[in-house]
Design an enzyme around this catalytic site. Sequence first.
Site, PDB file in Angstrom:
ATOM      1  N   ASP A 250      -7.065  -0.096  -0.017  1.00 55.45           N
ATOM      2  CA  ASP A 250      -5.929  -0.973  -0.745  1.00 55.45           C
ATOM      3  C   ASP A 250      -4.966  -1.475   0.227  1.00 55.45           C
ATOM      4  OD1 ASP A 250      -5.413   1.933  -0.895  1.00 55.45           O
ATOM      5  OD2 ASP A 250      -3.479   1.510  -1.024  1.00 55.45           O
ATOM      6  N   ASP A 260       0.963  -3.335   5.154  1.00 56.46           N
ATOM      7  CA  ASP A 260       1.433  -2.045   4.681  1.00 56.46           C
ATOM      8  C   ASP A 260       1.630  -1.125   6.045  1.00 56.46           C
ATOM      9  OD1 ASP A 260       1.607  -2.442   1.984  1.00 56.46           O
ATOM     10  OD2 ASP A 260      -0.611  -2.278   1.734  1.00 56.46           O
TER      11      ASP A 260
END
Length: 492
Positions: A250, A260
């Site tokens: 993810d 991220d």
Amino acid sequence: MTVHFPFDNSYAALPETFFARVAPTPVATPRLIKLNRPLAERLGLDPDRLDTPEGAEILAGTRIPAGAASIAMAYAGHQFGNFVPQLGDGRAILLGEVIDREGVRRDIQLKGSGRTPFSRMGDGRAALGPVLREYIVSEAMAALGVPTTRSLAAVLTGETVLRDPIQPGAVLTRVASSHIRVGTFQFFAARGDRDAVRALADHVIARHYPDAARADAPYLALLEGVIARQADLIARWMMIGFIHGVMNTDNTSIAGETIDYGPCAFMDAFDPKTVFSSIDHMGRYAFGNQPPIALWNLTRLAECLVPLLSDDDDKGVEIAQTALGGFAERFNAAYLAGLAAKLGLFTAQPDDAQLSLDFLAAMAKGHADFTLAFRRLSDAAIDPADLETVRALFGEPAVFDDWAPRWRARLAAEPQDGAARQAAMRAVNPAYIPRNHRVEAVIRAAVDRDDFTLFEELLAVLANPFREQPEFARYAEPPQLHERVRETFCGT
């Protein structure tokens, strides 16, 4: 004076199963910490209008601009190898998309903007420390030439968040080519929703891989394109000593961008086993493991695409395996070419790869600082006497002494003069990276004293990582023993 966002939203036009429509949660007293004015202009936004109380309200999620999509995206993912069928944007909301001045579609997302249907037990908020870390590191990566999400703004919310310890709340405005991940495909594949996988693949092709639409096998071309971009991306990470820290599926961007920034860090002393993440107890995402983990993640994407590659699943698997087999060649070519350039080798010779790998081995054995070793080699490209400054970085100088004559002999076969070689090496060997102890000092000053002076100074230094900045020479130095950062944390 109204802040105008020229939204042109495409993801929100996909089926409702792709996202949840949700508005950001208003905050108490938003205060703008930092606005990335050059990026705002590139996005077609007016930085003067954003740098107002109304702009701060928008960037904190208190006010929703006209035309916003305001959605939380659905996705799944393998986290440390374990599959979670539903994750999604638990503390992020996509405001919408704009077409920037270069004609590229960009997402504008608020990170830390409140609870969504995907928050599970989380509060949907972000703490100031991780927001500053992501702002600093993502912008540094952009200046270093690494594909990455960008940071448009950081805003204090005027509220606290329940962390250990309690911290000021903040919101990061993140810009990306898209926020579509390997986990986005996994979300639908795990549900057996082939129509959604196909719709997502078509969207990604149109948005990121338009050449694939013209290929004989568009979905194979898509897979090959993602593989190529990930191979190139990881090679770039490895060439600057960057450790992502949480390479879950993810957190793997379909667009090939670094995304991220949680427990990310840059190595000081070179060691392929280096791990900073406080939750990576087994070293799954250690520096040296990043290439095979990238391939593992890409294999999960390939599994999702198998039904699109052929009506016969066995044939589809065979096609996918052949495509995945190209990762190693692509990565090795990019990585070894990058290392050769870092050593000042611009004409190919058969033994260049071994020379490069032997330098890394010497650094590992001698505990030499990764960034400084390459940077100081740039100076030695002119004057051999400067090799002493490189040698001084090695705890075991003998390993460098064994390697250095081979390098000098190899340079003699290069056509450039010393000055040209030094300039070329300095262009690929940064003097300044966001060293962990510097980032931590910024966070402590901001969280403990509401002081953003160090934040601004570090950003200014990192904006020009390849240029000598004598007044900021201290930022190039590795940490003293008492300054070393041994763990970094998730927890935006």
